[in-house]
Design an enzyme around this catalytic site. Structure first.
Site, PDB file in Angstrom:
ATOM      1  N   ASP A   1      81.286  63.095  35.905  1.00 14.33           N
ATOM      2  CA  ASP A   1      81.397  63.495  37.312  1.00 14.33           C
ATOM      3  C   ASP A   1      81.348  65.013  37.435  1.00 14.33           C
ATOM      4  OD1 ASP A   1      82.101  63.841  39.995  1.00 14.33           O
ATOM      5  OD2 ASP A   1      83.388  62.072  39.973  1.00 14.33           O
TER       6      ASP A   1
ATOM      7  N   SER B   1      86.916  60.782  46.676  1.00 14.29           N
ATOM      8  CA  SER B   1      86.419  62.129  46.920  1.00 14.29           C
ATOM      9  C   SER B   1      87.266  62.840  47.974  1.00 14.29           C
ATOM     10  CB  SER B   1      84.944  62.048  47.325  1.00 14.29           C
ATOM     11  OG  SER B   1      84.331  63.309  47.305  1.00 14.29           O
TER      12      SER B   1
ATOM     13  N   HIS C   1      80.235  60.440  40.077  1.00 13.62           N
ATOM     14  CA  HIS C   1      80.894  60.394  41.373  1.00 13.62           C
ATOM     15  C   HIS C   1      80.603  59.121  42.182  1.00 13.62           C
ATOM     16  CE1 HIS C   1      83.415  62.877  43.926  1.00 13.62           C
ATOM     17  NE2 HIS C   1      82.667  62.600  44.976  1.00 13.62           N
TER      18      HIS C   1
END
Length: 405
Positions: free
Chosen positions: A347, A178, A380
């Site tokens: 995601d 991320s 995610h």
């Protein structure tokens, strides 16, 4: 309610519009490091209890922040005097290095890498609980929080890379998730770190964020001009009352379902264990700076990877010598740098279309130096807490590292 609390992590990434404050910049240099005084830290709570050696280490940045790191020098079975390849692991926004260690040893990336023969280093960004220190500033002072992810690029990553290199004498592999991918890409594009970097693994990569289109994203964008109560906040504390009030206001928007944030914001994670999510809730989310959240919101809003926008051409001119913030040009990333990218079809933060834009910016990369993995069912959080991440992702990461010579 547990699900609602868990999703504070992912909701905050694009949540805030801004008022600019000043930012000091200085030159980079070598860092100092030392073994941390005994504390109840990540080593004792999440590594040593499983039978691994672990060191708590502090590293000072050029702008005075003291960053906490964990070093896991060998696997549970030991390693003798074998020289091991270092791997530096960097977490995302609003969490710390603990998130990599929530699953059992046979399922979490740091301990898998240690058992596979690597010298593992876990970084903790400024502002998180064990990196909430500075040589001259205190967390209650606004100046302590006067930074965005630009400073993670300029100061934090160079500090930890320099320290790992000073201790091992080797270039390090890098793993980011991320925000840990965004600051790495920005850094590589500026020519930073590349002399101390062996390869890079980017999990759930974030560079372009223009295709995040959930109802909450839209509500956050509409709320930008309405959240003046947050403007004066230097620290962005997801557990604090001002942020809680903001979330409640956001949840009142039509179409925003705050009891299904995990799906609507991060995507439908396929493979999380309920006990791991419970453990996550005991440890996260962590604080960051409001300025950092504003910078992330700018990245969403503007659709480009650029330095912090002070909102006024004169202020930008003062900081950058130009009216608009400079762009991070990802095509400047060295074309021969080995890169492994893994992204998920579910995601909502690292949207497939945005990853495709990232890949397009790497279109001139040496074809034999770029490895792409697409996982249809992953969202995610699956990349750091998925119960099957070892089989699907981490084994591929180990194989990728072992092929770098």
């Amino acid at each position: 309610m547990a699900l609602q609390a868990f999703c504070v992590l992912v909701t905050m990434i694009m949540s805030i519009a801004h008022r600019a404050y000043g930012s000091g910049r200085g030159s980079m240099g070598l860092v100092s490091g030392f073994i941390d005084p005994p504390i109840v830290g990540i080593c004792s709570t999440s590594v040593i209890i499983h039978g691994y050696k672990c060191q708590e280490i502090d590293v000072k940045t050029q702008d005075g922040f003291i960053l906490n790191m964990q070093r896991i020098p060998e696997g549970r079975a030991g390693g003798g005097d074998t020289k091991r390849q270092p791997v530096l692991i960097q977490h995302g926004v609003l969490v710390d290095g603990m998130t990599w260690l929530l699953n059992p040893p046979e399922q979490n990336l740091p301990l898998i890498l240690a058992d596979k023969g690597f010298d593992v280093w876990i970084a903790n960004a400024r502002g998180t609980r064990y990196s909430c220190r500075h040589t001259s500033l205190q967390p209650y002072e606004p100046g302590f929080w006067n930074w965005s992810w630009d400073e993670l690029v300029v100061y934090d990553l160079p500090a930890v890379f320099d320290y790992v290199y000073s201790q091992t004498g080797q270039k390090a592999h890098y793993v980011g998730h991320s925000l840990g991918t965004l600051i790495a890409l920005a850094s590589f594009s500026e020519g930073l770190l590349v002399d101390k970097l062996k390869s890079a693994v980017l999990l759930s990569p974030i560079a372009y964020l223009g295709h995040m289109n959930s109802a909450l994203d839209i509500a956050a964008a509409k709320a930008f001009v309405e959240i003046t109560t947050l403007f004066g906040m230097a620290e962005f504390n997801p557990k604090g009352e001002p942020v809680a009030n903001f979330l409640r206001a956001l949840c009142s928007y039509p179409g925003v379902d705050c009891y299904d944030l995990l799906t609507s914001i991060s995507g439908k994670n396929c493979c999380l264990n309920a006990s791991t999510v419970d453990l996550f809730l005991k440890n996260e989310p962590q604080s960051t700076s409001t300025k950092n959240m504003v910078h992330l919101a700018q990245t969403v809003r503007d659709g480009v990877l650029a330095k912090y926008n002070y909102g006024n051409p004169d202020f930008n001119m003062m900081h950058y010598g130009e009216a608009k913030p400079p762009i991070y040009n990802l095509s400047n990333i060295p074309h021969d740098l080995p890169i492994f990218i893994s992204y998920g079809g579910q995601d909502a933060l690292s949207d497939v279309r945005d990853v495709e834009l990232l890949l397009d910016s790497l279109k001139f990369h040496d074809v034999d130096k770029l490895t792409i993995q697409y996982i249809k069912d992953y969202a995610h959080a699956d990349f750091i807490m998925g119960v099957n991440a070892k089989d699907i992702v981490y084994n591929q990461v180990v194989s990728f590292f072992n092929h770098q010579h």
